[in-house]
Design a protein around this motif. Structure first.
Motif: not given
Ligand SMILES: NC(=O)c1ccc[n+]([C@@H]2O[C@H](COP(=O)([O-])OP(=O)(O)OC[C@H]3O[C@@H](n4cnc5c(N)ncnc54)[C@H](O)[C@@H]3O)[C@@H](O)[C@H]2O)c1
Ligand SMILES: N[C@@H](CCO)C(=O)O
Ligand code: NA
Length: 429
Positions: A379-384, A391-395
């Motif tokens: 799970v990654r939560q880059p700054r927007v 935005d949360v990016i879930i693999t």
């Protein structure tokens, strides 16, 4: 074949590939004799307009608009018209008469494969189509003959040069899709109507052919769920790079204990994967086989001369069969494996969701994955910048297409999820 050792060749279509076939046939004549045992003689070239301007090496006296006469007077018919009709009727005419057909027409082979193979059987003829998949790369021969002694478990390929060029331009130059498409058209990679390439239909036809060969099972064009690259944005490409991935349009064919599946879609490929290094308009196909392990085929998948190389390889093989009175390898569809339903198609994805940036929202999202039995790998939560949400990016780990679809539906119904931004396939299961 005539008694003086001549094998006659009738060409249908004299465009990008056909004109290069004419050039190659007129050169290296002694080599063709040595390799096939016959003198290859071009006896007719069927074209739509016999008065149109042609490359200087095309013998004008062979041009005719009477394709059926060309077919009926040739030992080997080389179909390079493209499209379904009249190419289909011409090929069936030759095959039902017991003739030999060489073609580069993946759309036709993928959509009408059973009909063509049945005509081969009925007429006791021969059908070759190396040029139909990945141009110069000998992947049809590789699967049909070189790997006939192994069990293939997957085939994953970049099989469309136009879309690989577009994605590569977007990746390396930061271009948007329309700009990169215009560049592909300017270089002659993409057609004026680029639909078959950018919407994935060309890759789907090649994927169906590869799967049929790899799994000894009839797989048709309609069996290939297909997503193209029209919707890909510069932001998608940048997000992929930030994660150490490259976005590629892949055709992926898999075999599991339950059956087979083929898909075409934009896919995240780790930068260290061999397919990530395939640049520009090049093609590559990675095959996994039980005994051989991983094999990679790489080269030019399009263009007049590279594709003509594959056509000539089929012509030389076909002429050898004519000389010896032997036959080309027949369709091998004995395994007749079932197509997997979505509950059984292995899948991995990267799902990007926009959330309200509040306590508990990520836990709710993770719960939706857990409810469907989908395991999260990262799970990654880059700054927007400038956005009130996150935005949360879930693999995911490997799951199934159906569980993934249910997860996405659950996310869309979750009140704290603003929206599902994207769902992108990830290479490797
Ligand atoms: N160009 C490539 O890079 C490439 C690569 C792999 C496979 N192929 C396949 O090879 C085939 C030929 O492709 P191309 O790029 O040479 O196409 P092309 O459009 O350049 O050539 C096709 C030719 O066929 C002619 N034609 C159309 N209808 C005809 C008819 N009824 N009778 C006779 N001639 C007719 C057209 O006038 C044209 O000159 C297609 O099936 C294509 O998918 C092409
Ligand atoms: N249009 C195809 C070439 C023919 O198969 C490609 O871009 O790869
Ligand atoms: Na090929």
């Amino acid at each position: 074949m005539s008694t003086d050792g001549v094998v006659t060749i009738g060409l249908l279509g004299c465009g990008t590939v056909g004109s290069q076939v004419v050039r190659m046939l007129s050169e290296h004549g002694d080599d063709w004799v040595a390799r096939s045992g016959a003198r290859l003689q071009l006896t007719g070239i069927a074209v739509r307009d016999a008065s149109a301007e042609r490359a200087p090496w095309v013998p004008r006296e062979l041009l005719t608009e009477d394709a059926e006469a060309v077919i009926d007077h040739a030992d080997i018919v080389v179909e390079l018209i493209g499209g379904i009709e009249p190419a289909r009727s011409y090929m069936l005419r030759a095959l039902h008469a017991g003739g030999t057909v060489v073609t580069g027409n993946k759309a036709l082979v993928a959509a009408h494969g059973p009909e063509l193979h049945d005509a081969v059987q009925a007429g006791n003829g021969n059908l070759y189509y190396e040029a139909a998949v990945a141009g110069a790369i000998p992947v049809v021969y590789g699967l049909r003959e070189s790997l006939a002694g192994d069990k293939i478990t997957s085939v994953a390929g970049i099989v469309n040069g136009t879309t690989n060029y577009i994605l590569d331009e977007m990746t390396t130059k930061g271009l948007g899709f329309e700009e990169a498409l215009a560049a592909a058209q300017a270089l002659g990679y993409a057609e004026a109507d680029p639909t078959a390439d950018v919407d994935g239909h060309d890759a789907a036809a090649k994927g169906a052919i590869l799967a049929s060969l790899a799994f000894h099972t009839r797989v048709g064009l309609d069996d290939v769920p297909t997503t193209g690259i029209r919707h890909i944005t510069a932001a998608d490409i940048a997000a992929a790079r930030a994660d150490g991935n490259v976005l590629k349009l892949l055709a992926v064919a898999q075999r599991t204990a339950d059956g087979v599946s083929v898909q075409v879609r934009p896919t995240l490929v780790p930068q260290a994967h061999p397919l990530a290094a395939v640049r520009g308009a090049f093609n590559a196909v990675v095959v996994e086989a039980e005994a051989a392990g991983r094999l990679m085929f790489y080269g030019q998948g399009a263009g007049g001369a590279p594709t003509a190389s594959a056509v000539l390889s089929d012509i030389v093989a076909a002429a050898g069969h004519v000389v010896r009175g032997s036959k080309a390898p027949r369709e091998s569809a004995y395994a007749a494996l079932p197509l997997l339903d979505p509950e059984h198609v292995p899948a991995r994805a990267q799902v990007t969701v926009r959330l309200a940036d509040e306590p508990g929202t990520l836990a709710a999202v993770a719960g939706i994955f857990g409810d469907q039995g989908v395991s999260i790998e990262a799970v990654r939560q880059p700054r927007v910048a400038g956005s009130p949400g996150a935005d949360v990016i879930i693999t995911t780990h490997t799951t199934t297409e159906a569980a993934l679809a249910r997860t996405v539906a659950g996310l869309e119904a979750e009140p704290t999820v603003d929206r599902v931004v994207s769902v992108t396939a990830v290479e490797g299961y």
